[in-house]
Design a protein around this motif. Structure first.
Motif, PDB file in Angstrom:
ATOM      1  N   ALA A  13       0.848  -1.199   0.000  1.00 43.63           N
ATOM      2  CA  ALA A  13       0.000   0.000   0.000  1.00 43.63           C
ATOM      3  C   ALA A  13       0.879   1.243   0.000  1.00 43.63           C
ATOM      4  O   ALA A  13       0.607   2.232  -0.688  1.00 43.63           O
ATOM      5  CB  ALA A  13      -0.932  -0.007   1.211  1.00 43.63           C
ATOM      6  N   ASN A  14       1.958   1.180   0.762  1.00 48.61           N
ATOM      7  CA  ASN A  14       2.887   2.303   0.823  1.00 48.61           C
ATOM      8  C   ASN A  14       3.583   2.522  -0.529  1.00 48.61           C
ATOM      9  O   ASN A  14       3.693   3.650  -1.014  1.00 48.61           O
ATOM     10  CB  ASN A  14       3.912   2.042   1.939  1.00 48.61           C
ATOM     11  N   GLU A  15       3.997   1.418  -1.148  1.00 51.26           N
ATOM     12  CA  GLU A  15       4.619   1.527  -2.473  1.00 51.26           C
ATOM     13  C   GLU A  15       3.668   2.154  -3.492  1.00 51.26           C
ATOM     14  O   GLU A  15       4.091   2.852  -4.411  1.00 51.26           O
ATOM     15  CB  GLU A  15       5.033   0.133  -2.995  1.00 51.26           C
ATOM     16  N   MET A  16       2.376   1.889  -3.305  1.00 54.12           N
ATOM     17  CA  MET A  16       1.377   2.419  -4.240  1.00 54.12           C
ATOM     18  C   MET A  16       0.943   3.832  -3.878  1.00 54.12           C
ATOM     19  O   MET A  16       0.001   4.362  -4.458  1.00 54.12           O
ATOM     20  CB  MET A  16       0.169   1.485  -4.298  1.00 54.12           C
ATOM     21  N   GLY A  17       1.598   4.426  -2.876  1.00 59.62           N
ATOM     22  CA  GLY A  17       1.377   5.835  -2.621  1.00 59.62           C
ATOM     23  C   GLY A  17       0.698   6.183  -1.311  1.00 59.62           C
ATOM     24  O   GLY A  17       0.598   7.360  -0.967  1.00 59.62           O
TER      25      GLY A  17
END
Ligand SMILES: NC(=O)c1ccc[n+]([C@@H]2O[C@H](COP(=O)([O-])OP(=O)(O)OC[C@H]3O[C@@H](n4cnc5c(N)ncnc54)[C@H](OP(=O)(O)O)[C@@H]3O)[C@@H](O)[C@H]2O)c1
Lengths: 78, 250
Positions: free
Chosen positions: B29-33
């Motif tokens: 989720a963090n990688e996706m922003g």
């Protein structure tokens, strides 16, 4: 902890699939007719409930005989 | 950005983030922003997850959610949320014959009650934003139970029901809620399940998956979709992820 014959009596009484007189200390219970993964779960649950001892599937598999199982439970009880 | 397949400008809470599926969902989720807030009991392992978060404004909060006090404190410290992923859970196979109140309470507390109490507190404290997306980590065993599953399968079936109630009660906020029902996924819980049975039984089970068992990222990709606006018309549903297991013999 109670002796092995009491231990056997309890198993034979509590587990419907196992009749009285079927188990001896030297019985290899996993080679008994009708052994299944469900019976494995029932053994684990019975020991958890009656002796407040948690054993896992791998430990159960490492026990060849009822005597081995009794020894594991007894050791964990101390 | 014109594609809805991202999580920019979203704040997402992930429970069970100190291990396995929850950990991977936080990272993805963090990688996706998204800015993610992670929670779990183990300080060490939560810190490990936290270190894997590469960007954004993230937070970590230790809480044993079975402890009402700690749950309340967690909610107090939360900002308003665009998404919540419920991954805390335990699996304890136990045959019906030996069930006790203690065993029932243990599994239902962790797998069901804490999810309800979290949603209760979060909504009451007005920390659920409009259009928020809720995701539950369920299991194929909710609909396809197994021997010894009275506790685990039952708790997951209850959770899937609860997810639908959320949709109904929070429709005024257009909150969405969905479940991911996974089959076997390689996590520490998998190792634990393997110990309850035997390695042979597990190998036999695993051979029934046309695509093999799942990895945490297989689940986190679906979770990202459910959290994103790409799924904005999808709600009250359960996505099954099983590598083809339920199709039968192959
Ligand atoms: N792995 C699978 O095959 C599989 C399949 C279907 C569904 N699921 C579901 O997916 C979810 C995650 O599974 P997983 O495999 O990632 O399990 P896991 O690696 O064992 O992780 C479980 C997580 O739940 C947390 N947790 C447990 N009790 C808690 C409590 N009282 N308060 C707060 N947190 C608590 C743990 O925190 P600490 O470690 O910090 O204590 C840990 O982060 C579970 O709900 C599980 O039922 C898993």
């Amino acid at each position: 902890m109670e002796d092995i014959f009491e231990f056997i009596k309890k198993i034979e009484f509590e587990i419907d699939e196992i009749d009285e007189g079927m188990l001896q200390p030297e019985t290899n219970y996993r080679e008994m007719e009708g052994w299944s993964s469900m019976l494995g779960l029932i053994f684990i649950a019975l020991i958890d409930t009656e002796y407040d001892v948690t054993i896992n599937g791998e430990e159960l598999i490492n026990c060849a005989t009822i005597q081995d199982l009794y020894d594991v439970v007894k050791a964990k009880k101390q | 950005m014109s594609t809805p397949f991202h999580l920019h400008n979203k704040v997402i809470l992930v429970t069970g983030a100190s291990s396995g599926i929850g950990k991977q969902i936080a990272i993805s989720a963090n990688e996706m922003g998204a800015d993610v807030i992670i929670t779990g009991r183990s300080k060490e392992r939560l810190e490990e997850t936290f270190k894997s978060l590469k960007k954004g404004n993230n937070g970590q909060l230790i809480a044993d959610l079975q402890n009402q006090e700690e749950l309340n404190q967690l909610v107090e410290s939360l900002p308003e949320l665009d998404g919540i992923v419920h991954c805390a859970g335990i699996v304890k196979p136990f045959p019906i014959k030996f069930l006790t109140q203690e065993k029932i309470t243990e599994t239902f507390d962790v797998n069901y009650s804490i999810q309800l109490l979290l949603m209760a507190q979060i909504s009451r404290k007005k920390k659920l934003k409009k259009n928020a997306s809720i995701v539950f980590s369920s299991s194929i065993s909710a609909a396809h139970p197994h021997k010894g599953g009275a506790l685990y399968s039952g708790s997951k079936a209850a959770l899937e029901s609860f997810s639908k109630v959320i949709v109904l009660e929070f429709s005024y906020l257009k909150v969405r809620s969905n479940c991911i029902a996974s089959a076997m996924v390689k996590t520490p819980m998998y190792e634990y399940a393997q110990q309850q049975g035997t390695k042979e039984q597990m190998d036999e089970h695993v051979n029934k998956y046309p695509l093999g068992v799942g990895l945490p990222e297989d689940v986190s990709n679906a979770a990202v979709f459910l959290l994103s606006d790409a799924s904005r018309w999808m709600t009250g549903q359960t996505i099954t992820l099983d590598g083809g297991f339920l199709l039968g013999d192959f």
